[in-house]
Design a protein around this motif. Structure first.
Motif, PDB file in Angstrom:
ATOM      1  N   UNK A 374      31.989 -27.217  51.831  1.00 47.81           N
ATOM      2  CA  UNK A 374      32.794 -26.013  51.991  1.00 47.81           C
ATOM      3  C   UNK A 374      34.138 -26.337  52.636  1.00 47.81           C
ATOM      4  N   UNK A 375      34.178 -27.363  53.499  1.00 50.75           N
ATOM      5  CA  UNK A 375      35.432 -27.743  54.153  1.00 50.75           C
ATOM      6  C   UNK A 375      36.455 -28.262  53.133  1.00 50.75           C
ATOM      7  N   UNK A 376      35.986 -28.801  52.024  1.00 49.39           N
ATOM      8  CA  UNK A 376      36.912 -29.299  51.009  1.00 49.39           C
ATOM      9  C   UNK A 376      37.569 -28.167  50.226  1.00 49.39           C
ATOM     10  N   UNK A 377      37.015 -26.967  50.371  1.00 54.87           N
ATOM     11  CA  UNK A 377      37.611 -25.797  49.719  1.00 54.87           C
ATOM     12  C   UNK A 377      38.746 -25.201  50.554  1.00 54.87           C
ATOM     13  N   UNK A 378      38.917 -25.690  51.775  1.00 54.26           N
ATOM     14  CA  UNK A 378      39.892 -25.112  52.689  1.00 54.26           C
ATOM     15  C   UNK A 378      41.214 -25.866  52.587  1.00 54.26           C
ATOM     16  N   UNK A 379      42.301 -25.131  52.400  1.00 55.84           N
ATOM     17  CA  UNK A 379      43.610 -25.730  52.223  1.00 55.84           C
ATOM     18  C   UNK A 379      44.613 -24.937  53.051  1.00 55.84           C
ATOM     19  N   UNK A 380      45.736 -25.560  53.316  1.00 56.01           N
ATOM     20  CA  UNK A 380      46.796 -24.857  54.035  1.00 56.01           C
ATOM     21  C   UNK A 380      47.437 -23.829  53.109  1.00 56.01           C
ATOM     22  N   UNK A 381      48.114 -22.855  53.716  1.00 59.22           N
ATOM     23  CA  UNK A 381      48.630 -21.749  52.918  1.00 59.22           C
ATOM     24  C   UNK A 381      49.820 -22.143  52.045  1.00 59.22           C
ATOM     25  N   UNK A 382      50.545 -23.194  52.415  1.00 62.23           N
ATOM     26  CA  UNK A 382      51.609 -23.652  51.525  1.00 62.23           C
ATOM     27  C   UNK A 382      51.017 -24.118  50.200  1.00 62.23           C
ATOM     28  N   UNK A 383      49.830 -24.720  50.262  1.00 58.62           N
ATOM     29  CA  UNK A 383      49.122 -25.124  49.040  1.00 58.62           C
ATOM     30  C   UNK A 383      48.553 -23.904  48.316  1.00 58.62           C
ATOM     31  N   UNK A 384      47.941 -23.004  49.069  1.00 64.69           N
ATOM     32  CA  UNK A 384      47.336 -21.814  48.456  1.00 64.69           C
ATOM     33  C   UNK A 384      48.352 -21.026  47.653  1.00 64.69           C
ATOM     34  N   UNK A 515      49.028 -30.369  34.653  1.00 63.65           N
ATOM     35  CA  UNK A 515      49.386 -30.764  36.026  1.00 63.65           C
ATOM     36  C   UNK A 515      48.970 -29.694  37.037  1.00 63.65           C
ATOM     37  N   UNK A 516      49.134 -28.443  36.639  1.00 68.75           N
ATOM     38  CA  UNK A 516      48.714 -27.341  37.513  1.00 68.75           C
ATOM     39  C   UNK A 516      47.203 -27.364  37.720  1.00 68.75           C
ATOM     40  N   UNK A 517      46.452 -27.515  36.644  1.00 68.39           N
ATOM     41  CA  UNK A 517      44.996 -27.531  36.739  1.00 68.39           C
ATOM     42  C   UNK A 517      44.524 -28.697  37.596  1.00 68.39           C
ATOM     43  N   UNK A 518      45.167 -29.847  37.454  1.00 66.04           N
ATOM     44  CA  UNK A 518      44.826 -30.996  38.280  1.00 66.04           C
ATOM     45  C   UNK A 518      45.076 -30.699  39.751  1.00 66.04           C
ATOM     46  N   UNK A 519      46.198 -30.040  40.032  1.00 65.52           N
ATOM     47  CA  UNK A 519      46.512 -29.672  41.425  1.00 65.52           C
ATOM     48  C   UNK A 519      45.478 -28.693  41.963  1.00 65.52           C
ATOM     49  N   UNK A 520      45.148 -27.680  41.178  1.00 62.77           N
ATOM     50  CA  UNK A 520      44.142 -26.688  41.572  1.00 62.77           C
ATOM     51  C   UNK A 520      42.806 -27.362  41.863  1.00 62.77           C
ATOM     52  N   UNK A 521      42.426 -28.301  41.037  1.00 63.47           N
ATOM     53  CA  UNK A 521      41.117 -28.940  41.163  1.00 63.47           C
ATOM     54  C   UNK A 521      40.987 -29.791  42.419  1.00 63.47           C
ATOM     55  N   UNK A 522      42.110 -30.128  43.053  1.00 68.68           N
ATOM     56  CA  UNK A 522      42.051 -30.932  44.282  1.00 68.68           C
ATOM     57  C   UNK A 522      41.776 -30.073  45.514  1.00 68.68           C
ATOM     58  N   UNK A 523      41.856 -28.751  45.361  1.00 67.94           N
ATOM     59  CA  UNK A 523      41.552 -27.817  46.449  1.00 67.94           C
ATOM     60  C   UNK A 523      42.220 -28.266  47.749  1.00 67.94           C
ATOM     61  N   UNK A 524      41.406 -28.489  48.809  1.00 73.18           N
ATOM     62  CA  UNK A 524      41.961 -28.834  50.112  1.00 73.18           C
ATOM     63  C   UNK A 524      41.826 -30.293  50.477  1.00 73.18           C
ATOM     64  N   UNK A 525      41.756 -31.167  49.492  1.00 68.33           N
ATOM     65  CA  UNK A 525      41.508 -32.581  49.782  1.00 68.33           C
ATOM     66  C   UNK A 525      42.770 -33.358  50.111  1.00 68.33           C
ATOM     67  N   UNK A 526      43.963 -32.765  49.897  1.00 67.30           N
ATOM     68  CA  UNK A 526      45.221 -33.436  50.197  1.00 67.30           C
ATOM     69  C   UNK A 526      46.148 -32.480  50.940  1.00 67.30           C
ATOM     70  N   UNK A 527      46.985 -32.973  51.840  1.00 67.03           N
ATOM     71  CA  UNK A 527      48.006 -32.122  52.453  1.00 67.03           C
ATOM     72  C   UNK A 527      49.141 -31.844  51.475  1.00 67.03           C
TER      73      UNK A 527
END
Length: 565
Positions: A374-384, A515-527
């Motif tokens: 579940x922690x990998x689903x958490x991202x900063x709001x700039x990413x969201x 590229x968008x889908x790839x970014x979405x699929x990374x969820x909160x794993x990268x800053x």
């Protein structure tokens, strides 16, 4: 199961069940990685339960702030969520100090640990009473704004219901709508100032207790900004002042000239075209039927997602009495279900809800099904906000479905608003840096500070004749300033990222979606900055990026033939 059928049960947070309260100590004592991961899984199940019930309660409270049961539940979470936050921080402390940290980083990803370390800096058990009071004050602001009953043309309207009149082709109607809105805020100005003053003093008190120089520094930790700091944000704002503000002013000037307005006021900024602003002609049920077509054609992934949302009735978008203002997307992890809340008002914003909030929901839907933790689903709001604003521009090909012959109007207004938003978003951020770095300012001085920033970021605005706004009160209608301090720069960074996706789609729409889908699929794993690089883009904070983007958008708008607007 439909949303209305989802069962609600208040989780025990005061006190937290010993089964979960003892987990940090058990993690510290874990003798092997397998035991530690088993304990983590147990805690994540508790997180899922708490966040599902809290969000379910929050949705039902904001759908009708007059509902006595969920008003009581909202007060419960205001008081008790800090205890949950304390447990979460104890879990993070046990994980970051674990002898198995290297293995955990491979399991959870390094972004989790960066964020955990920042979150721990922004919390201590001694500030729990202050956190509860902060929650109470934020709820009181939201309740006040939701309670608005604004007399207008023989009707009693809420803020969202007033919005269409602010876009009327009739200048007198627009002015009257802005005047009615400003009058409400003026009548409640003392209360709005009191709530904000208390929030500033309370947040400053917490920051000092934790060893921060100001709440600004604490807020950056709260927002888990691990790849940039306040100096980077200040430099970004300066780029916007230099390169975007002049273009924004030129767009406003061109708009007023197009509309034959020589003495322009704030109520003229919302009127874009002499023939009227683009607006959907369809009722909500038709909008959603067309939305289903759009998402079915966009990709197989979006078709699956949108069908799920419709089947579960996971939207509440009609404006009504007692409903909270604004819009949001949240999630119900136990049911793997996102939820979209909005206030349709008959403007083009209704379609932007269908793209913006569904961008959030689409990412949430996928992350809850693909991420192991579940922690990998958490991202900063700039990413969201990249998820949401990126979806807005990538659905451009389907806008004729909603706007028909006015689709070009929508493209023009949406892209020009993207440029015009950047100065406003930076102004909100700059304002918060001022008031939290100088908590001694009086309410009057804060209003003056806002007016000074208006001259820097929106030099073409004229509030003359509108009560309260002409005294520097505009910012008090921006709920993020009260509810989510320092959030707004995230919108600016994400808007810049979305414009990069727009540029990419101009060249190759299929590649931009991939590229968008790839970014979405990374969820909160990268800053944020690493995620941008992973999608093949520069960070918008790098020197020259904003100028290039702004020039590109402005040139596109300039070449559009607006003779039929």
């Amino acid at each position: 199961m439909k949303f209305s059928e989802l069962p609600y049960k208040r989780p025990a947070l005061d006190p937290i069940d010993e089964k979960y309260a003892s987990l940090p100590a058990q993690m510290e004592a874990a003798e092997n990685l397998e035991t530690l991961l088993s304990l983590l899984k147990e805690f994540e199940a508790f997180v899922s339960e708490v966040m599902t019930m809290y969000n379910l309660s929050y949705i039902r409270h904001t759908v009708d702030t007059r509902d006595a049961f969920y008003e009581q539940e909202n007060a419960y979470y205001d008081a008790c969520l800090p205890y949950f936050e304390q447990l979460r921080n104890e879990i993070c402390r046990a994980l970051t100090a674990s002898p198995f940290r290297r293995e955990l980083e491979r399991e959870l990803g390094p972004a989790f640990f960066r964020n955990a370390e920042l979150s721990m800096r922004a919390f201590a058990p001694e500030i729990i009473p202050d956190l509860a009071e902060e929650n109470r004050l934020m709820s009181s602001y939201q309740q006040l704004m939701a309670s608005a009953r604004i007399p207008f043309q023989g009707q009693i309207l809420t803020f969202p219901q007033l919005s269409p009149f602010k876009e009327s082709p009739d200048a007198a109607v627009r002015k009257a709508a802005f005047t009615a809105e400003g009058t409400f805020l003026q009548e409640h100005g003392d209360e709005l100032d009191r709530i904000f003053s208390q929030l500033i003093q309370l947040r400053t008190k917490m920051a000092k207790a934790l060893g921060f120089q100001s709440f600004t520094d604490m807020a950056y930790c709260r927002r888990t900004r691990s790849c940039y700091g306040r100096e980077d944000v200040a430099a970004f704002r300066e780029q916007v002042i230099r390169h975007v503000v002049p273009l924004s002013s030129r767009l406003i000037e061109k708009q007023h000239k197009r509309n034959g307005i020589s003495d322009a006021h704030v109520w003229d900024r919302t009127f874009l075209f002499p023939s009227g602003n683009p607006a959907p002609a369809d009722p909500p049920e038709i909008i959603f039927r067309k939305g289903k077509q759009m998402y079915s054609e966009l990709s197989g992934e979006t078709k699956e997602f949108f069908d799920f949302m419709l089947k579960g009735d996971l939207f509440d978008v009609l404006s009504k009495d007692g409903k909270a203002n604004g819009g949001y997307c949240t999630e119900l992890p136990a049911f793997k279900a996102p939820f979209v809340f909005a206030n349709f008002d008959g403007t083009s914003g209704d379609i932007e809800v269908l793209t913006h909030e569904c961008g959030h929901a689409f990412e949430s839907y996928r992350a809850m099904r693909s991420m192991k933790h579940i922690f990998q689903c958490e991202y900063t709001m700039d990413i969201a906000e990249i998820h949401s604003m990126g979806m807005e521009v990538l659905t451009y090909p389907w806008m004729p479905l909603f706007f028909g012959k006015d689709a070009d109007k929508f493209y023009y207004s949406h892209l020009s608003e993207a440029l015009r938003f950047l100065p406003y978003g930076c102004m909100v951020d700059h304002f918060q840096h001022i008031v939290y770095d100088h908590p001694e300012l009086t309410s009057a001085q804060r209003h003056d500070a806002w007016l000074n920033l208006e001259r820097l970021y929106r030099p073409d605005i004229n509030y003359d004749g509108i009560p309260y706004y002409d005294k520097g009160g505009w910012w008090q209608r921006q709920l993020h300033i009260y509810m989510h301090p320092f959030y707004y720069i995230d919108y600016c960074l994400a808007q810049s990222a979305a414009l990069m996706f727009w540029q990419a789609a101009q060249q190759d729409r299929s590649d931009a979606w991939t590229r968008y889908l790839s970014l979405v699929n990374k969820a909160g794993t990268l800053p944020f900055t690493e995620l941008m690089r992973s999608a093949g883009f520069q960070s918008p904070m790098e020197d020259g990026v904003i100028k290039s983007l702004a020039d590109s958008v402005f040139a596109y708008l300039e070449q559009m033939d607006d003779s039929h607007f």
